[in-house]
Structure formats: structure tokens, C-alpha cells
Design a protein around this motif. Sequence first.
Motif, short mmCIF file in Angstrom:
data_model
loop_
_atom_site.label_atom_id
_atom_site.label_comp_id
_atom_site.label_asym_id
_atom_site.label_seq_id
_atom_site.Cartn_x
_atom_site.Cartn_y
_atom_site.Cartn_z
N VAL A 155 -6.32 50.42 31.11
CA VAL A 155 -6.72 49.26 31.66
C VAL A 155 -5.93 48.36 31.00
N HIS A 156 -5.12 47.33 31.97
CA HIS A 156 -4.44 46.40 31.43
C HIS A 156 -4.65 44.93 32.06
N GLU A 157 -5.63 44.21 31.47
CA GLU A 157 -6.18 43.07 31.76
C GLU A 157 -5.72 41.92 30.79
N GLU A 158 -5.99 40.53 31.17
CA GLU A 158 -5.50 39.56 30.42
C GLU A 158 -6.25 39.80 29.13
N ARG A 159 -7.36 40.04 29.00
CA ARG A 159 -8.30 40.01 27.81
C ARG A 159 -8.90 41.12 27.35
N LEU A 160 -8.36 42.45 28.01
CA LEU A 160 -8.81 43.65 27.65
C LEU A 160 -7.56 44.74 28.07
N TRP A 161 -7.15 45.41 27.03
CA TRP A 161 -5.94 46.27 27.39
C TRP A 161 -6.68 47.82 26.77
N SER A 162 -6.75 48.63 27.43
CA SER A 162 -7.02 49.92 26.78
C SER A 162 -6.03 50.94 27.19
N ASP A 163 -5.19 51.64 26.38
CA ASP A 163 -4.34 52.74 26.74
C ASP A 163 -3.83 53.47 25.20
N ASN A 164 -3.54 54.72 25.46
CA ASN A 164 -3.11 55.73 24.40
C ASN A 164 -4.26 55.75 23.30
N GLY A 165 -5.66 55.62 23.74
CA GLY A 165 -6.71 56.20 22.46
C GLY A 165 -7.27 54.71 22.03
N TRP A 166 -6.55 53.57 22.39
CA TRP A 166 -7.16 52.13 21.82
C TRP A 166 -7.29 51.39 22.82
N THR A 167 -8.47 50.53 22.10
CA THR A 167 -8.72 49.20 23.24
C THR A 167 -8.70 47.91 22.41
N ALA A 168 -7.76 47.00 23.21
CA ALA A 168 -7.76 45.66 22.50
C ALA A 168 -8.82 44.81 23.42
N GLN A 169 -9.69 44.06 22.73
CA GLN A 169 -10.25 42.88 23.45
C GLN A 169 -10.33 41.61 22.77
N ARG A 184 -0.64 28.57 26.49
CA ARG A 184 0.03 27.15 26.71
C ARG A 184 -1.01 25.84 26.76
N ASP A 185 -2.15 26.22 27.31
CA ASP A 185 -3.10 24.99 27.56
C ASP A 185 -4.03 24.76 26.49
N LYS A 186 -3.76 25.34 25.36
CA LYS A 186 -4.44 25.15 24.09
C LYS A 186 -5.97 25.28 24.27
N LYS A 187 -6.53 26.02 25.20
CA LYS A 187 -8.02 26.08 25.45
C LYS A 187 -8.43 27.61 25.59
N ASN A 188 -7.43 28.47 26.47
CA ASN A 188 -7.61 29.72 26.59
C ASN A 188 -6.75 30.41 25.97
N PRO A 189 -7.01 31.82 25.66
CA PRO A 189 -6.18 32.56 24.80
C PRO A 189 -4.76 33.28 25.62
N LYS A 190 -4.05 33.38 24.76
CA LYS A 190 -2.65 34.22 25.34
C LYS A 190 -3.19 35.34 25.96
N PRO A 191 -2.46 35.67 27.26
CA PRO A 191 -3.15 36.98 27.74
C PRO A 191 -2.31 38.21 26.87
#
Length: 167
Positions: A18-32, A64-71
Motif C-alpha cells: 500500500v503506497h498512499e500519502e499517509r499510509l505506506w505498507s511494504d516489506n513487513g512494515w506499515t508507516a502511518q 509546503r502549505d504548513k497545514k498538512n503533512p508531507k506525503p
Amino acid sequence: MEAEALNSVLAGEVAEAVHEERLWSDNGWTAQVIKNEDDDGWAVSMTRHGDAEPSLVGPWTMGRDKKNPKPLDVSAFNTLVKTASEVLRRAEQHRHALLHKNVTVSIGGESITVELDIVPDEYEPYAVLSAKDIFGEELASVRVRPDFKLNTASAWAWIESGYRAPR
């Protein structure tokens, strides 16, 4: 889609990456990437698949908009995997150091290594005290209390007693 993907990841149903702006899951790991409840910023959690809790939670860069997280991207994800893996490795090393101790004493010109291995059983924890010669051959082994204090003096006293179980 992000909520569905997260639910699949948390349920252990991820078959593909899964490769999304706020959720990335690959190789046994998930970043949220998650909203930091303490302030206006963002945080990222790294969870190894199969673990109930994140291995790493840390601040996340604003966009860059200083409101939302970097993807999230592949480079950031790989760095997070490396960092989270290191956190787990260090925690395991610390746990090993707490549960396994050894001292080497010299008696009669012979070096003997005395090891204490704590078995943290939930109901009946115990430890195993063992002595080995310089070739790693076991000379003796006894079960002791898990709070046995291994040091040079206690190792020497155990050897001198003929390897009788300490009280």
C-alpha cells in the motif's frame, strides 16, 4: 480508500503493498502519518506486521502549505524502516543484557565462566546458573532464584562450594 487499507493492514490481511500519502505498507512494515493530538503538528508511527504496538512513533514533517503533512514516499519509508528496526534491535539487546549475565573467574590457574540466564516465566520465574571451562564445556548447572546476584564473589563462592546450589 485510506481507512480500508489501514483496516486491512491492522487485520494482517495485507497481501500487496500500500503506497498512499499517509499510509505506506511494504516489506513487513506499515508507516502511518497521524495527527499529533498534543499540538498542530503531525506524527508518524511505524509498526512491524504482526506486532500489536508501533515500534517507533515520532514527529513528521509539515508539507509546503504548513497545514498538512508531507506525503510518505519510498525514501522516507525506507529510512523509517531502518530506524524502527534499529529501535527493535536495541530493545532486544537490552532485554538480553538484563536476562543473561556472565563473569569469568580464575581458580587454580583455570578460567571458569559463570553464566546466569534468567527465565522470565509469568508464573514461576527462575534462573539457571552454569559454569563453563575455557573450551565452553559445561562443568555444572543449577537452578536458582531469578533475583540471584551474579558477581565475581558469588561465582567464586559457588565454584568453591563444589557447585552446590546457592541459597
